[in-house]
Design a protein around this motif. Structure first.
Motif, mmCIF file in Angstrom:
data_model
loop_
_atom_site.group_PDB
_atom_site.id
_atom_site.type_symbol
_atom_site.label_atom_id
_atom_site.label_comp_id
_atom_site.label_asym_id
_atom_site.label_seq_id
_atom_site.Cartn_x
_atom_site.Cartn_y
_atom_site.Cartn_z
ATOM 1 N N THR A 151 3.885 31.610 -29.455
ATOM 2 C CA THR A 151 4.914 31.512 -30.739
ATOM 3 C C THR A 151 3.625 32.940 -31.548
ATOM 4 O O THR A 151 2.888 32.820 -31.654
ATOM 5 C CB THR A 151 4.470 30.696 -30.843
ATOM 6 O OG1 THR A 151 5.140 29.307 -29.608
ATOM 7 C CG2 THR A 151 5.103 31.014 -32.376
ATOM 8 N N LYS A 184 5.555 34.184 -34.653
ATOM 9 C CA LYS A 184 5.590 33.601 -36.228
ATOM 10 C C LYS A 184 6.706 32.347 -35.959
ATOM 11 O O LYS A 184 7.073 32.628 -35.522
ATOM 12 C CB LYS A 184 7.119 35.005 -36.530
ATOM 13 C CG LYS A 184 6.260 36.094 -36.658
ATOM 14 C CD LYS A 184 7.544 37.202 -37.162
ATOM 15 C CE LYS A 184 6.330 38.969 -37.605
ATOM 16 N NZ LYS A 184 7.362 39.659 -38.315
ATOM 17 N N SER A 195 13.289 28.132 -37.163
ATOM 18 C CA SER A 195 12.822 29.913 -36.624
ATOM 19 C C SER A 195 11.357 29.711 -35.919
ATOM 20 O O SER A 195 10.004 30.354 -37.120
ATOM 21 C CB SER A 195 13.233 30.984 -37.831
ATOM 22 O OG SER A 195 12.367 31.317 -38.348
ATOM 23 N N ASP A 239 9.365 32.440 -33.363
ATOM 24 C CA ASP A 239 9.703 34.117 -32.689
ATOM 25 C C ASP A 239 8.272 33.482 -31.214
ATOM 26 O O ASP A 239 7.113 33.296 -31.615
ATOM 27 C CB ASP A 239 9.299 35.143 -33.427
ATOM 28 C CG ASP A 239 10.511 35.510 -34.155
ATOM 29 O OD1 ASP A 239 11.330 35.092 -34.124
ATOM 30 O OD2 ASP A 239 9.620 36.465 -34.996
ATOM 31 N N LYS A 270 6.750 36.193 -28.365
ATOM 32 C CA LYS A 270 6.583 37.254 -27.987
ATOM 33 C C LYS A 270 5.947 37.201 -26.137
ATOM 34 O O LYS A 270 5.165 36.690 -26.248
ATOM 35 C CB LYS A 270 5.180 37.921 -28.611
ATOM 36 C CG LYS A 270 5.247 39.810 -28.152
ATOM 37 C CD LYS A 270 4.021 40.104 -29.208
ATOM 38 C CE LYS A 270 4.338 40.014 -30.339
ATOM 39 N NZ LYS A 270 3.223 41.037 -31.222
ATOM 40 N N VAL A 276 9.943 40.563 -27.575
ATOM 41 C CA VAL A 276 9.865 39.775 -28.454
ATOM 42 C C VAL A 276 11.752 38.236 -28.645
ATOM 43 O O VAL A 276 12.427 38.809 -28.699
ATOM 44 C CB VAL A 276 9.638 39.495 -30.273
ATOM 45 C CG1 VAL A 276 10.482 37.950 -31.299
ATOM 46 C CG2 VAL A 276 8.441 39.879 -30.577
ATOM 47 N N ASP A 277 11.651 37.030 -27.975
ATOM 48 C CA ASP A 277 12.682 35.950 -28.209
ATOM 49 C C ASP A 277 13.058 35.073 -29.121
ATOM 50 O O ASP A 277 11.492 34.934 -29.927
ATOM 51 C CB ASP A 277 12.593 34.985 -26.902
ATOM 52 C CG ASP A 277 12.653 36.129 -25.264
ATOM 53 O OD1 ASP A 277 13.031 37.881 -25.441
ATOM 54 O OD2 ASP A 277 12.448 35.341 -24.578
ATOM 55 N N SER A 278 13.904 34.619 -29.937
ATOM 56 C CA SER A 278 13.923 34.468 -31.442
ATOM 57 C C SER A 278 14.577 32.677 -30.940
ATOM 58 O O SER A 278 15.911 33.261 -30.137
ATOM 59 C CB SER A 278 15.196 35.305 -32.285
ATOM 60 O OG SER A 278 14.195 36.242 -33.592
ATOM 61 N N GLY A 295 19.104 35.773 -29.674
ATOM 62 C CA GLY A 295 17.603 36.029 -29.968
ATOM 63 C C GLY A 295 16.975 36.224 -28.368
ATOM 64 O O GLY A 295 14.924 36.594 -28.570
ATOM 65 N N GLY A 337 14.901 38.704 -26.605
ATOM 66 C CA GLY A 337 14.948 40.369 -26.787
ATOM 67 C C GLY A 337 14.698 41.057 -25.371
ATOM 68 O O GLY A 337 14.459 41.099 -24.350
ATOM 69 N N ASP A 392 9.158 45.749 -28.668
ATOM 70 C CA ASP A 392 8.170 45.167 -29.316
ATOM 71 C C ASP A 392 7.278 46.495 -29.002
ATOM 72 O O ASP A 392 6.532 46.818 -30.104
ATOM 73 C CB ASP A 392 7.941 43.579 -28.827
ATOM 74 C CG ASP A 392 6.928 43.243 -29.946
ATOM 75 O OD1 ASP A 392 6.602 43.063 -31.716
ATOM 76 O OD2 ASP A 392 5.369 43.677 -29.702
#
Length: 727
Positions: free
Chosen positions: A320, A322, A349, A351, A353, A394-396, A411, A413, A418
């Protein structure tokens, strides 16, 4: 937790044991071992003109630590910073250097650089599995210049499993413990007249001692390590005796580790909790190594040891980065904490990485030893190349009110979107060292030369295919590093010693304006040894002309700052190191006691600003972070005919987590702590042993570090029981 196939390595070991049996017993030849170690023998440690410590196999077996940081607290002048509780990614510093990812010390296995990219990216996200090591050596001060590139703090060299001298010998060791802890360690090998070999497998795992809020996911790890060596040697009567050894090693790790700590209030409520936003955090690594050693002895006075090595390390720390658009150090952790207390029907939400990186480290090194009547000369050369390839994305996700994380529709990435760059280095190192004996004086003079080229090729975040010409930065460094030390033998038991050296660390790639890290380091002390009592006391002073601070995610740096390097300018570090031990008899029992103490003072001598959360805005007179003023360790044992018990008491003073002076603010402090470990061994027969071990005997709850401003807990009380069979 991945519990399947725990004993699969045992089947692998069994299938290979038959292939490595030998029928002839070889004559004892220790030269191959001595050329893979710093000291060669315990007696040689006493002659080193500076702080030198050898942790023997017997000492390592006392507490059977698999965490190198618990092992190294027995060495004065060494600082460790816990993170995951199991030592998977150690943070080690020496004499006031930073501990972050052990980037300021030189780490070696069998005399070969062990960091994934020791020049281009020194942060050691890989560390050799300490539980399989046969010996650990720590060298600080003037003699460490032979083992660069980082020579200010010191050197750690770990000796891997050596080929047994017997025709066939080995060991099987299995351990089980709390929190799903399990360990399997087995090796077998032997020596023939001209062919010798050993095979070793080491696996350990745990479910972890933390619990993720509102989740049944584990927080543990599985790590496998396999080693094989084959050695060929010439006939004993050959005019030029030679050995050729091939070493191959494979290891992998799957660990559910995170950078998300706890707020102070949540830590007070439950230090072993984890926020649900960290539930997908995972480190996946693979390490492969090939090492070839060649030794030739010429007429008894000349030995040449040449080593070729290749290390390939890949890792992806999926963690994680963000929460609700905020980085962990700027509100993200607080948002995760609030959500876990009451989701209120909302979603979060998150993010995550993929910190995907591939490393290569390879080189060729050779050392010529010449023994003359009064001189012991060493000439060394090493050509080394390494690189770090960052290819991150990054995956959301959405964390729903039922605390489940779901990948957003768009989502996923794009790999390389990145961070997308390669940092590389080429280095030529040369050294000469002369140990000159003049009566009761031993004069050690050395000179090291490093010629380094550092480069960065950066494709940015919009060229994932690397189809365009990357931005290119290049800097070159060359430096001469002299050292001088003197020992004086007062009598057979007492030695006085002192020395001075120039310390060095190269700048990071991509920092064309960065200066070298350079210092002048002094030490002065004495060493005493007799049959029962041994002791050493040294004062040290490191006078930095310039100290580096490297920006990493673990330092709280944001995405755009990671990889940057800051010049702190002048810094002073001074202190006292004391080590002593005594063995006395109590009735029919042997009672060994040991004491280790370190006192350290640090001071920045400049004002400057940085994006490191551990430095921040520094004012002249501030102290360095994460350097306790006092460290103390005491151990005592009782040894009977077929049993022994040992207790270890470890004290660490309070630490500030950000540079500063005066009283430490509550949100920048790690409290002092005392942790006690216990171990007991009982020999069922001459070759069978039971071990009971308790880490953190009194279940001390303590904060080990503040990552991104949040608290991470040290390991709680953990009991384990082991069985060992030797043959």
């Amino acid at each position: 937790m991945r519990t399947s196939s725990f004993f699969k390595p045992a089947l692998i070991a069994s299938s290979i044991l038959a292939a490595i049996s030998h029928t002839a017993v070889a004559e004892d030849i220790d030269d191959n071992i001595e050329h893979l170690t710093i000291f060669g023998s315990a007696q040689a440690v006493n002659d080193v003109p500076g702080s030198a410590h050898m942790i023997t196999e017997e000492e390592l077996n006392k507490f059977d630590f698999t965490d190198i940081m618990r092992t190294l607290t027995s060495v004065p002048g060494v600082y460790v910073l816990e993170e995951d509780g199991y030592g998977l990614r150690p943070n080690i510093g020496m004499r006031g250097t930073g501990q972050n990812r052990s980037e300021k010390v030189t780490v070696m296995e069998d005399n070969v650089l062990a960091a994934p990219a020791p020049y281009a990216s020194p942060s050691a996200y890989y560390f050799p599995t300490s539980g399989r090591m046969q010996q650990v050596e720590v060298l600080k001060g003037t003699s460490s210049a032979m083992y660069g590139p980082r020579t200010t703090g010191g050197v750690i060299n770990m000796l891997s499993r050596q080929i047994p001298d017997e025709a066939l010998a080995g060991q099987f060791n299995v351990t089980t413990g709390e929190d799903g802890y399990a360990k399997l360690h087995a090796y077998a090998g032997g020596s023939g007249e001209q062919v010798s070999s050993v095979f070793e497998v080491f696996r350990y795992q745990a479910d972890g001692f933390k619990d993720i809020n509102h989740s049944d996911r584990d927080t543990g790890f599985v790590k496998n390590d396999i080693l094989a060596k084959v050695r060929f040697n010439s006939d004993r009567s050959a005019a030029y005796y030679q050995e050729l050894e091939f070493k191959v090693k494979y290891s992998d790790e799957d660990s559910d580790e995170t950078y998300m700590g706890l707020t102070d209030s949540d830590f007070d409520a439950d230090p072993y909790a984890r926020y649900s936003a960290s539930q997908l955090d995972n480190m996946d690594t693979t390490h492969k190594q090939v090492q070839i050693n060649h030794l030739i002895k010429i007429n008894g006075r000349f030995n040449v040891m040449t080593t070729a090595y290749y290390n390939d390390f890949s890792r992806n720390w999926y963690k994680t980065s963000k929460v609700n658009g905020m980085s962990l150090g700027s509100g993200g952790i607080e948002a995760a904490a609030a959500f876990d207390k009451n989701s209120q029907g909302d979603s979060l939400s998150v993010d995550v990485k993929a910190n995907s990186r591939d490393y290569i480290s390879k080189g060729l090194q050779t050392v010529l030893d010449i023994e003359l009547d009064d001189h012991q000369l060493k000439f060394g050369a090493r050509y080394h190349e390494d690189e770090m390839d960052r290819f991150q994305w990054v995956d959301s996700y959405t964390l729903s009110q039922n605390y489940q994380m779901t990948l957003d529709d768009d989502g996923a990435g794009v790999p390389g979107s990145d961070s997308n760059r390669i940092d590389s280095a080429e280095a030529l190192a040369l050294f000469v060292h002369d140990e000159y004996t003049l009566g009761d004086f031993i004069i050690n003079a050395g000179l090291r030369y490093e010629d380094i080229t550092l480069e960065r090729h950066d494709w940015g975040k919009s060229d994932s295919a690397r189809s365009l010409t990357p931005a290119h930065k290049k800097n070159t460094v060359d430096v001469w590093l002299p050292s001088l030390a003197v020992t004086y033998k007062v009598n057979d038991e007492l030695v006085l010693l002192g020395g001075i050296q120039k310390g060095f660390a190269p700048p990071a790639p991509g920092n064309e304006d960065a200066e070298d890290e350079e210092s002048i380091n002094y030490e002065l002390g004495l060493r005493y040894n007799n049959d029962k009592l041994h002791g050493e006391a040294l004062v040290f002073f490191s006078d930095y002309d310039n100290m580096h601070g490297n920006c990493t995610a673990s330092q709280g740096c944001d995405d755009d700052s990671i990889g940057n390097q800051y010049n702190a300018g002048e810094v002073e570090v001074k202190g006292l190191e004391v080590k002593g031990g005594y063995e006395f008899q109590l009735a029919n029992l042997l009672v060994p006691v040991d004491l280790t103490y370190t006192f350290t003072e640090t001071e920045f001598l400049n004002n400057f600003d940085s994006n490191l959360d551990t430095w921040g805005s520094v004012t002249k007179g501030d102290e360095l972070p994460y350097v306790p003023e006092n460290q103390l360790q005491f151990s005592a044992g009782l040894v009977g005919d077929n049993w022994r018990g040992d207790i270890l008491v470890r004290y660490m003073d309070e630490m500030r987590t950000q540079a500063g002076s005066g009283n430490i603010a509550d949100d920048q402090e790690i409290d002092s702590r005392t942790v006690v470990d216990l171990a007991a061994h009982y020999n069922l027969t001459a070759n069978q042993e039971l071990t009971l071990k308790v880490d953190n005997l009194f279940d001390k709850e303590y904060a080990a570090t503040r990552t991104h401003g949040s608290l991470m807990a040290g390991k709680p009380r953990t009991m384990s029981l082991g069985y060992k069979y030797s043959f």
